[in-house]
Scaffold this motif. Structure first.
Motif, PDB file in Angstrom:
ATOM      1  N   ASN A   1      74.647  97.905 104.129  1.00 41.34           N
ATOM      2  CA  ASN A   1      75.951  97.942 104.141  1.00 41.34           C
ATOM      3  C   ASN A   1      76.812  99.242 104.383  1.00 41.34           C
ATOM      4  OD1 ASN A   1      76.805  95.308 104.055  1.00 41.34           O
ATOM      5  ND2 ASN A   1      77.169  95.344 101.864  1.00 41.34           N
ATOM      6  N   LEU A   2      76.190 100.270 103.836  1.00 41.08           N
ATOM      7  CA  LEU A   2      76.696 101.669 103.934  1.00 41.08           C
ATOM      8  C   LEU A   2      76.400 102.082 105.271  1.00 41.08           C
ATOM      9  CD1 LEU A   2      77.741 104.078 102.033  1.00 41.08           C
ATOM     10  CD2 LEU A   2      75.297 104.866 102.163  1.00 41.08           C
TER      11      LEU A   2
ATOM     12  N   ASN B   1      79.564  94.243 108.167  1.00 39.45           N
ATOM     13  CA  ASN B   1      80.399  94.129 106.963  1.00 39.45           C
ATOM     14  C   ASN B   1      81.427  93.144 107.122  1.00 39.45           C
ATOM     15  OD1 ASN B   1      82.011  94.602 104.798  1.00 39.45           O
ATOM     16  ND2 ASN B   1      80.735  96.075 104.178  1.00 39.45           N
TER      17      ASN B   1
ATOM     18  N   LEU C   1      82.713 102.452  99.104  1.00 38.10           N
ATOM     19  CA  LEU C   1      81.134 102.148  99.155  1.00 38.10           C
ATOM     20  C   LEU C   1      80.423 103.239  98.353  1.00 38.10           C
ATOM     21  CD1 LEU C   1      80.546 100.430 102.566  1.00 38.10           C
ATOM     22  CD2 LEU C   1      81.286  99.307 100.347  1.00 38.10           C
TER      23      LEU C   1
ATOM     24  N   THR D   1      72.767  96.936 100.111  1.00 39.07           N
ATOM     25  CA  THR D   1      73.566  97.727  99.784  1.00 39.07           C
ATOM     26  C   THR D   1      73.625  99.116 100.670  1.00 39.07           C
ATOM     27  OG1 THR D   1      73.576  97.175  97.554  1.00 39.07           O
ATOM     28  CG2 THR D   1      74.486  99.414  97.937  1.00 39.07           C
TER      29      THR D   1
END
Lengths: 505, 505
Positions: free
Chosen positions: A369-370, A14, A312, A366
């Motif tokens: 990314n988490l 990230n 997030l 998404t």
């Protein structure tokens, strides 16, 4: 006791979080020699005549002596280590590397080979005045056999550039790392880099077809075959895979590139307890079989640190454990069918309490990314003690509750996440600020516990400068003795990447 | 010039043919030392006191001195080599192996480690009076982690027994060989055995998780981790993978077992020319992707030698080239769909001229038999010169027409077949009877041509006793020098498997 934040940016992809972290540490790091109280070994000191000699081998612009030019080569990616090199050499060919090393070996001048300088254990920067041998100009792709997938290139090629190159030809690199935009393939090979595709495509000992390396005395060892099968004598290339530039310097790599998958899907699931995570892994291996390309887990504290500290979004509700399952295959319909069938079955069985499945690139990003932001999220709590260990699966999660119990209210959070499919867990302990007492409670305790479980105290990050004095927790005394004998054989003057990998006592 | 029939039974799984061949050679083979004019090295001679000492380490029944008992240990599988050992020891534990080697090293007694004795290059039998160290009693399975697939066992376990054991737990061994009913896992690891599953599951450097080995001086090197990721120092296990017992003796193995496929299908196709074989391979990689588990080829002369000499049925008509494509996956419907779609597409394109697809076990066996019987079929022509080489795919088949042209009417048949997916071709030249002139036309010519193509003169069979003087065709002089240095380091008295692997000059 040394603190452990060298492992800070493990798998961090990230960019935003990463930039926050970089900005937070603009102050010049302390010199490694002072910080870790190391004594310089009896190497030669670089003279003006040495620099003149190197200018006869390389063009003048490839011999750096200006302090400002050299500074970035002296500091590691996470600004934990700082060396004192006064000379950076940028060879463009194996012959130049060979000439340089032969000269250094004769003069007992120490050398620090450097790729993309993205290592996490201080292996790629000098400690004292070692000459930095930078591979940044050895970045040519030599050949690609599109049919067999054999790619041959120089060691300074950036992993992402190689991946882009082979993707245009429907292949992919067999490894993927957070640092892929900077790291060099030569560094990947030298450190036996693991990363995100290991579950599917195996490790570099399996996928590297050949290596060309230069020994400390300048001898070029040509094992650059592109063949999958070659049983003509000792398999020498493996000496250079994972020895972190201490037995020889990798100059060229031949590597097998698998076919690019046509369809990728991602599932993100809530799970009741860790036993069910393991049951779900067994089920995924069986149901998804050959298309399973990642099986990652994170406990509740891992995900909540990301949600709370980095804001997030979590696409599903709050659960004790989360599992991320990725599939990569050659048929979108088949793969989607397998994945939803797996999801239906395991929601029915109760192993999955809640879940979402997607093959939309944005939504997949998404979720990734988490998962990948966990590495940086703990920083917001103050300070993070980080460990990167492998343990047999039955005990994969057992260290986390053990540490929670031991630390009690001294820790803000203790959490575990990682690559279940590879038996590799990252354990983070966050505290309001660095605390020597907590450090003493953690180390060597955690290494002792890993040793009891017959695990590895460094699953994928290597030994480098930071861990030689810990490897006895994972390597037996006769094996360490054999390591020393190999070092003595291959580099009798010890000029290659000194103070690294091989323990002193 | 040495003849080449040691490679005779390569991949031979057809038991009937194999038995014919065994029966044809019941005469005691000539002593290797005489046949190949080798001089005994300056090792100690075994004394009665030595035998007495070994009886204090092992029980009396595990110290064989009777000539008849020892004979099978002196002769290799294909009856090409015969040694003169007078002592066979059968240890049951690593500690016993360690005691034996320590003693032998002190007394300069040479040792020949022996697994299933199925090697094809004379590596597993003594040349003179080396003590045979048989692993047949070290055959315990130590542990299996059914979830991670990590199997740990002693080196004398028979491959097929291990495969049967793990199949009951929905796993398979990551390698499969014609000799699986006899070969030992320790021998597989020591010779870096290739075989039929390499395309799918990779080589042993990738799938072996850990090794325990004993050095010549009796030191036990414990690298028996079961972890997929372990970057704590040099990756020592690779020293023992493929070094054929000359650097140390493998006593235990930890290996990763993949999930057992739920569906297997087989296609057998006729193809117009070799260019189309390569195009079809590209298409199969792309269309079948992750379920492709074998891509084998045979030219017309290969199949017709089988049809004519062994009367095996060819399920399709006569074509210049044949291709066998196997898929192994987790979903029968999906896999069948992929395979028929691939077949439809490539029959339409003309790459496949004719073909058959089946997932019936009996029919699959018929096709595999046809492919695997090629190895023995040429014998019926009289005598076969056999070569097992790897070359980059673009030149995979180029040696066959070259040899045809060179030999003209001197050969009955010249044909090529093998593992396209691994770049490994077996080239056979049949003649009415052994002919020195033909031999001189073939050797070293074929090795020179392989060298020009940057190939390997021994793809999967190893070096053993028969090929040390040929490895310079595939290994560069500095690499051979490093091999010698490693041998000197690990076994300074040279007691481990002497006369093997490392060239003398």
């Amino acid at each position: 006791m040394l603190n452990s934040w060298t492992l800070l940016i493990s798998n961090l992809k990230n960019t935003k979080v990463f930039n926050q972290i970089r900005c937070a540490s603009q102050v010049l790091p302390q010199l490694s020699s002072e910080k870790y109280n190391v004594r310089r070994k009896q190497f030669g000191n670089i003279q003006a005549s040495d620099v003149d000699y190197f200018k006869t081998i390389l063009s003048e612009d490839r011999v750096l002596t200006d302090e400002n030019d050299i500074l970035p080569f002296n500091i590691d990616w996470i600004k934990n280590c700082r060396g004192q090199s006064k000379l950076v050499l940028k060879p463009k060919s194996t012959e130049e590397v060979s000439h340089i090393l032969r000269y250094c070996n004769e003069k007992r001048l120490a050398v620090c080979p450097q790729g993309g300088n993205t290592g996490l254990v201080g292996g790629s920067v000098p400690v004292f005045d070692e000459i930095v041998l930078s591979f940044m100009l050895m970045n040519k792709i030599i050949s690609l056999d599109e049919l067999s997938g054999a790619l041959v290139c120089e060691s300074g090629c950036v992993l992402e550039n190689l991946d882009n190159y082979v993707r245009k030809r429907n292949l992919i690199m067999p490894l993927d790392l957070g640092a892929k935009g900077s790291c060099h393939i030569g560094g990947n090979v030298s450190t036996n880099a693991g990363g995100l595709r290991l579950l599917r495509y195996g490790n570099l000992h399996g996928s590297v077809l050949g290596v060309e390396a230069v020994k400390a005395d300048g001898t070029v060892i040509d094992c650059l075959k592109t063949l999958k099968k070659d049983n003509t004598g000792y398999h020498l290339k493996h000496l250079f895979i994972g020895s972190e530039g201490t037995l020889g310097v990798v100059t060229k790599v031949a590597i097998h590139c698998p076919a690019m998958p046509k369809a990728v899907s991602l599932g993100f699931f809530g799970v009741k307890n860790f036993e069910n995570v393991l049951r779900l892994y067994a089920s995924a291996k069986s149901s998804l079989g050959e298309i399973l390309s990642a099986f990652e887990m994170a406990d509740n504290d891992s995900i909540s640190s990301t949600v709370e500290n980095l804001k997030l979004p979590n696409p599903i509700s709050d659960y004790p454990f989360y599992v991320l399952v990725e599939t990569s295959g050659s048929d979108e319909t088949h793969d989607a069918e397998k994945l939803s069938r797996f999801l239906d079955k395991e929601m029915e069985s109760g192993l999955i309490v809640d879940g979402t499945v997607t093959s939309e690139p944005g939504k997949m990003q998404t979720i990734w990314n988490l998962r990948e932001s966990i590495a940086g999220a703990g920083l917001i709590d103050g300070y993070v003690f980080k460990y990167d260990v492998s343990v047999p699966l039955a005990n994969y999660y057992s260290l986390v509750p053990l540490l929670r119990q031991k630390l009690g209210s001294k820790a803000v959070r203790v959490y575990g996440y990682g690559h279940v499919g590879d038996g590799n867990i990252h354990i983070n302990v966050t505290v309001p600020k660095y605390d020597q007492e907590v450090c003493s409670m953690l180390e060597p305790y955690i290494f002792e516990e890993v040793a009891k479980l017959n695990g590895s105290i460094s699953a994928e990050h290597g030994v480098g400068f930071r861990k030689p004095h810990y490897i006895h927790y994972s390597k037996d005394v006769t094996a360490i003795h054999l390591m020393k004998q190999l070092k003595q054989l291959m580099d009798p003057n010890g000029i290659l990447n000194p103070y690294k990998v091989v323990p002193e006592v």
